[in-house]
Design a protein around this motif. Structure first.
Motif, PDB file in Angstrom:
ATOM      1  N   GLY A 119      12.585  12.514  37.605  1.00  0.00           N
ATOM      2  CA  GLY A 119      13.555  12.063  38.589  1.00  0.00           C
ATOM      3  C   GLY A 119      13.301  10.621  38.958  1.00  0.00           C
ATOM      4  N   GLU A 120      14.234  10.057  39.703  1.00  0.00           N
ATOM      5  CA  GLU A 120      14.076   8.691  40.154  1.00  0.00           C
ATOM      6  C   GLU A 120      14.919   8.483  41.400  1.00  0.00           C
ATOM      7  OE1 GLU A 120      17.374   6.309  37.534  1.00  0.00           O
ATOM      8  OE2 GLU A 120      15.392   6.579  36.652  1.00  0.00           O
ATOM      9  N   THR A 121      14.558   7.495  42.151  1.00  0.00           N
ATOM     10  CA  THR A 121      15.314   7.173  43.360  1.00  0.00           C
ATOM     11  C   THR A 121      15.770   5.722  43.298  1.00  0.00           C
ATOM     12  OG1 THR A 121      13.307   6.526  44.541  1.00  0.00           O
ATOM     13  CG2 THR A 121      14.019   8.825  44.746  1.00  0.00           C
ATOM     14  N   SER A 122      16.734   5.398  44.113  1.00  0.00           N
ATOM     15  CA  SER A 122      17.235   4.034  44.149  1.00  0.00           C
ATOM     16  C   SER A 122      17.662   3.689  45.561  1.00  0.00           C
ATOM     17  CB  SER A 122      18.422   3.879  43.193  1.00  0.00           C
ATOM     18  OG  SER A 122      19.016   2.612  43.345  1.00  0.00           O
ATOM     19  N   ALA A 123      17.584   2.398  45.884  1.00  0.00           N
ATOM     20  CA  ALA A 123      17.982   1.938  47.212  1.00  0.00           C
ATOM     21  C   ALA A 123      19.449   1.524  47.255  1.00  0.00           C
ATOM     22  CB  ALA A 123      17.109   0.763  47.637  1.00  0.00           C
ATOM     23  N   SER A 124      20.153   1.700  46.128  1.00  0.00           N
ATOM     24  CA  SER A 124      21.557   1.284  46.088  1.00  0.00           C
ATOM     25  C   SER A 124      22.397   2.320  45.349  1.00  0.00           C
ATOM     26  CB  SER A 124      21.683  -0.079  45.404  1.00  0.00           C
ATOM     27  OG  SER A 124      21.297   0.012  44.037  1.00  0.00           O
ATOM     28  N   TYR A 125      23.703   2.142  45.426  1.00  0.00           N
ATOM     29  CA  TYR A 125      24.625   3.025  44.708  1.00  0.00           C
ATOM     30  C   TYR A 125      25.852   2.225  44.285  1.00  0.00           C
ATOM     31  CZ  TYR A 125      27.241   3.187  49.118  1.00  0.00           C
ATOM     32  OH  TYR A 125      27.948   2.849  50.247  1.00  0.00           O
ATOM     33  N   TYR A 126      26.637   2.795  43.370  1.00  0.00           N
ATOM     34  CA  TYR A 126      27.844   2.142  42.866  1.00  0.00           C
ATOM     35  C   TYR A 126      29.089   2.860  43.376  1.00  0.00           C
ATOM     36  CZ  TYR A 126      24.809  -0.287  39.538  1.00  0.00           C
ATOM     37  OH  TYR A 126      23.842  -1.060  38.965  1.00  0.00           O
ATOM     38  N   THR A 127      30.102   2.077  43.639  1.00  0.00           N
ATOM     39  CA  THR A 127      31.408   2.615  43.975  1.00  0.00           C
ATOM     40  C   THR A 127      32.454   1.884  43.144  1.00  0.00           C
ATOM     41  OG1 THR A 127      32.988   3.036  45.774  1.00  0.00           O
ATOM     42  CG2 THR A 127      31.717   0.998  45.893  1.00  0.00           C
ATOM     43  N   GLY A 128      33.503   2.575  42.761  1.00  0.00           N
ATOM     44  CA  GLY A 128      34.528   1.949  41.927  1.00  0.00           C
ATOM     45  C   GLY A 128      35.914   2.438  42.276  1.00  0.00           C
ATOM     46  N   SER A 129      36.918   1.592  42.047  1.00  0.00           N
ATOM     47  CA  SER A 129      38.303   1.981  42.305  1.00  0.00           C
ATOM     48  C   SER A 129      39.232   1.243  41.355  1.00  0.00           C
ATOM     49  CB  SER A 129      38.687   1.676  43.754  1.00  0.00           C
ATOM     50  OG  SER A 129      38.559   0.291  44.030  1.00  0.00           O
ATOM     51  N   GLU A 182      37.551  -2.163  39.951  1.00  0.00           N
ATOM     52  CA  GLU A 182      36.647  -3.003  40.725  1.00  0.00           C
ATOM     53  C   GLU A 182      35.406  -2.190  41.080  1.00  0.00           C
ATOM     54  OE1 GLU A 182      36.888  -6.186  44.400  1.00  0.00           O
ATOM     55  OE2 GLU A 182      38.194  -4.435  44.434  1.00  0.00           O
ATOM     56  N   VAL A 183      34.248  -2.687  40.658  1.00  0.00           N
ATOM     57  CA  VAL A 183      32.979  -1.986  40.862  1.00  0.00           C
ATOM     58  C   VAL A 183      32.120  -2.774  41.841  1.00  0.00           C
ATOM     59  CG1 VAL A 183      30.868  -1.158  39.759  1.00  0.00           C
ATOM     60  CG2 VAL A 183      33.047  -1.001  38.548  1.00  0.00           C
ATOM     61  N   ARG A 184      31.537  -2.058  42.797  1.00  0.00           N
ATOM     62  CA  ARG A 184      30.640  -2.681  43.762  1.00  0.00           C
ATOM     63  C   ARG A 184      29.303  -1.941  43.768  1.00  0.00           C
ATOM     64  NH1 ARG A 184      33.513  -6.087  47.157  1.00  0.00           N
ATOM     65  NH2 ARG A 184      35.777  -5.862  47.022  1.00  0.00           N
ATOM     66  N   GLU A 185      28.222  -2.707  43.841  1.00  0.00           N
ATOM     67  CA  GLU A 185      26.894  -2.126  44.048  1.00  0.00           C
ATOM     68  C   GLU A 185      26.505  -2.391  45.503  1.00  0.00           C
ATOM     69  OE1 GLU A 185      22.303  -2.171  42.315  1.00  0.00           O
ATOM     70  OE2 GLU A 185      23.796  -3.613  41.568  1.00  0.00           O
ATOM     71  N   ILE A 186      26.110  -1.333  46.203  1.00  0.00           N
ATOM     72  CA  ILE A 186      25.894  -1.428  47.638  1.00  0.00           C
ATOM     73  C   ILE A 186      24.541  -0.821  48.008  1.00  0.00           C
ATOM     74  CG2 ILE A 186      26.804  -0.732  49.897  1.00  0.00           C
ATOM     75  CD1 ILE A 186      29.565  -0.561  48.580  1.00  0.00           C
ATOM     76  N   TYR A 187      23.796  -1.516  48.866  1.00  0.00           N
ATOM     77  CA  TYR A 187      22.595  -0.929  49.448  1.00  0.00           C
ATOM     78  C   TYR A 187      22.987   0.221  50.360  1.00  0.00           C
ATOM     79  CZ  TYR A 187      19.106  -4.438  48.057  1.00  0.00           C
ATOM     80  OH  TYR A 187      18.246  -5.235  47.349  1.00  0.00           O
ATOM     81  N   ASP A 239      22.187   0.658  53.208  1.00  0.00           N
ATOM     82  CA  ASP A 239      22.467   0.197  54.570  1.00  0.00           C
ATOM     83  C   ASP A 239      23.858  -0.419  54.679  1.00  0.00           C
ATOM     84  OD1 ASP A 239      22.280  -2.255  53.336  1.00  0.00           O
ATOM     85  OD2 ASP A 239      20.567  -2.969  54.485  1.00  0.00           O
ATOM     86  N   GLY A 240      24.614  -0.413  53.571  1.00  0.00           N
ATOM     87  CA  GLY A 240      25.981  -0.911  53.588  1.00  0.00           C
ATOM     88  C   GLY A 240      26.149  -2.332  53.093  1.00  0.00           C
ATOM     89  N   THR A 241      25.060  -3.028  52.786  1.00  0.00           N
ATOM     90  CA  THR A 241      25.138  -4.408  52.297  1.00  0.00           C
ATOM     91  C   THR A 241      25.561  -4.436  50.835  1.00  0.00           C
ATOM     92  OG1 THR A 241      23.346  -5.035  53.801  1.00  0.00           O
ATOM     93  CG2 THR A 241      23.881  -6.577  52.021  1.00  0.00           C
ATOM     94  N   GLU A 242      26.557  -5.251  50.541  1.00  0.00           N
ATOM     95  CA  GLU A 242      27.008  -5.358  49.144  1.00  0.00           C
ATOM     96  C   GLU A 242      26.078  -6.273  48.362  1.00  0.00           C
ATOM     97  OE1 GLU A 242      30.626  -7.585  47.013  1.00  0.00           O
ATOM     98  OE2 GLU A 242      31.293  -5.864  48.208  1.00  0.00           O
ATOM     99  N   ILE A 243      25.636  -5.778  47.199  1.00  0.00           N
ATOM    100  CA  ILE A 243      24.742  -6.561  46.343  1.00  0.00           C
ATOM    101  C   ILE A 243      25.548  -7.365  45.328  1.00  0.00           C
ATOM    102  CG2 ILE A 243      22.839  -6.455  44.691  1.00  0.00           C
ATOM    103  CD1 ILE A 243      22.141  -3.724  45.873  1.00  0.00           C
ATOM    104  N   ASP A 244      26.502  -6.694  44.721  1.00  0.00           N
ATOM    105  CA  ASP A 244      27.245  -7.329  43.627  1.00  0.00           C
ATOM    106  C   ASP A 244      28.587  -6.629  43.473  1.00  0.00           C
ATOM    107  OD1 ASP A 244      27.789  -9.030  41.551  1.00  0.00           O
ATOM    108  OD2 ASP A 244      26.677  -7.895  40.051  1.00  0.00           O
ATOM    109  N   HIS A 245      29.532  -7.325  42.862  1.00  0.00           N
ATOM    110  CA  HIS A 245      30.798  -6.683  42.507  1.00  0.00           C
ATOM    111  C   HIS A 245      31.353  -7.349  41.247  1.00  0.00           C
ATOM    112  CE1 HIS A 245      32.378 -10.129  44.848  1.00  0.00           C
ATOM    113  NE2 HIS A 245      33.420 -10.034  44.036  1.00  0.00           N
ATOM    114  N   ALA A 246      32.140  -6.594  40.495  1.00  0.00           N
ATOM    115  CA  ALA A 246      32.711  -7.096  39.244  1.00  0.00           C
ATOM    116  C   ALA A 246      33.925  -6.254  38.883  1.00  0.00           C
ATOM    117  CB  ALA A 246      31.672  -7.040  38.126  1.00  0.00           C
ATOM    118  N   THR A 247      34.714  -6.764  37.940  1.00  0.00           N
ATOM    119  CA  THR A 247      35.880  -6.030  37.450  1.00  0.00           C
ATOM    120  C   THR A 247      35.644  -5.617  35.999  1.00  0.00           C
ATOM    121  OG1 THR A 247      37.385  -7.261  38.903  1.00  0.00           O
ATOM    122  CG2 THR A 247      38.369  -6.121  37.028  1.00  0.00           C
TER     123      THR A 247
END
Length: 262
Positions: free
Chosen positions: A200-210, A226-231, A233-241
């Motif tokens: 298993g593994e853990t991460s401090a962020s997750y991806y969302t897409g629409s 549109e894809v966003r990587e988010i901590y 805590d709600g802070t956006e790390i990166d986004h791309a299309t």
């Protein structure tokens, strides 16, 4: 003298008639050639116009059943760190992709009814996965395992990538992003049996897409995500299309071609 005049008149008439006929024939051929040339050019222009019309992009409703069905075939639902784990790079082209990633995509499209619970008698309790050093143990739940018939996986695989493709049975099917469970082909059963390891593994962020846009031509459909990587805590790390391309096959169905970063 009278006869000479008649002869001269006859020669003149004959000469004028001949010249007139020749002139008419040349003129007619010239006009017809120009007419034919013009018609060919006109036809050529018409064909070009038709192709242009056929290649005109049509914008699709991003919430339509067609767009959402195609999109959900190649992206996991929900927000998570492993939402896109089946893609090993930002410019994923099916024709160059590994069998492992394509089999994972096919697995993720299997309907629940395709899984069959079977007994564990006669099954190997452990296996070695190619390229990995750990032993994987049979994934048993209540003395049964979840079995995937080969034909079920093949149908789903061809639905994604086209009717002319086949499956390499020697390649195990990975179903998660950290190699926790693999489905391994069993020749005697003509299907796939699951094996697992504790991991298993853990991460401090997750991806969302629409989906933000979708376009259709006479040959393909392109879906923009549109894809966003988010901590957490709600802070956006990166986004791309990302652009997902699907070809429209001769049978009217759609095969997945690529997922590339814009």
């Amino acid at each position: 003298m009278k006869n000479n005049k008649i002869l001269v008149a006859f020669v003149i008439v004959f000469f004028l008639t001949t010249v007139g006929s020749v002139s008419y024939i040349c003129y007619d051929n010239f006009v017809n050639d120009n007419k034919t040339t013009n018609e060919v050019e006109k036809d050529t222009d018409t064909d070009t116009d038709i192709d242009t019309v056929n290649d005109t992009l049509e914008e699709l409703d991003v919430n339509s059943r067609l767009v959402q069905t195609l999109y959900n075939k190649v992206v996991l639902s929900g927000d998570s760190y492993y939402k896109y784990f089946m893609y090993d790079n930002d410019n994923y082209v099916v024709s160059d992709a590994s069998d492992e990633s394509k089999l994972t995509l096919a697995y993720l499209n299997l309907a629940n009814k395709e899984f069959v619970d079977i007994g564990i008698d006669g099954l190997n309790s452990t296996v070695l996965i190619p390229g990995l050093s750990d032993n994987y143990i049979l994934n048993v739940v209540n003395n049964t395992v979840s079995f995937i018939p080969y034909n079920s996986l093949l149908v789903t695989y061809q639905d994604l990538f086209g009717n002319d493709v086949t499956i390499d049975k020697s390649v195990p099917v990975s179903i998660d992003n950290y190699g926790g469970i693999y489905y391994v082909y069993n020749e005697s059963l003509d299907g796939y049996v699951p094996y697992m390891r504790i991991s298993g593994e853990t991460s401090a962020s997750y991806y969302t897409g629409s989906v933000v846009k979708a376009e259709k031509s006479n040959k393909q459909i392109v879906i923009y995500e549109e894809v966003r990587e988010i901590y957490y805590d709600g802070t956006e790390i990166d986004h791309a299309t990302y652009l997902y391309t699907f070809n429209i096959d001769n049978d009217g169905l759609y095969s997945f071609v690529s997922r590339v970063k814009e």
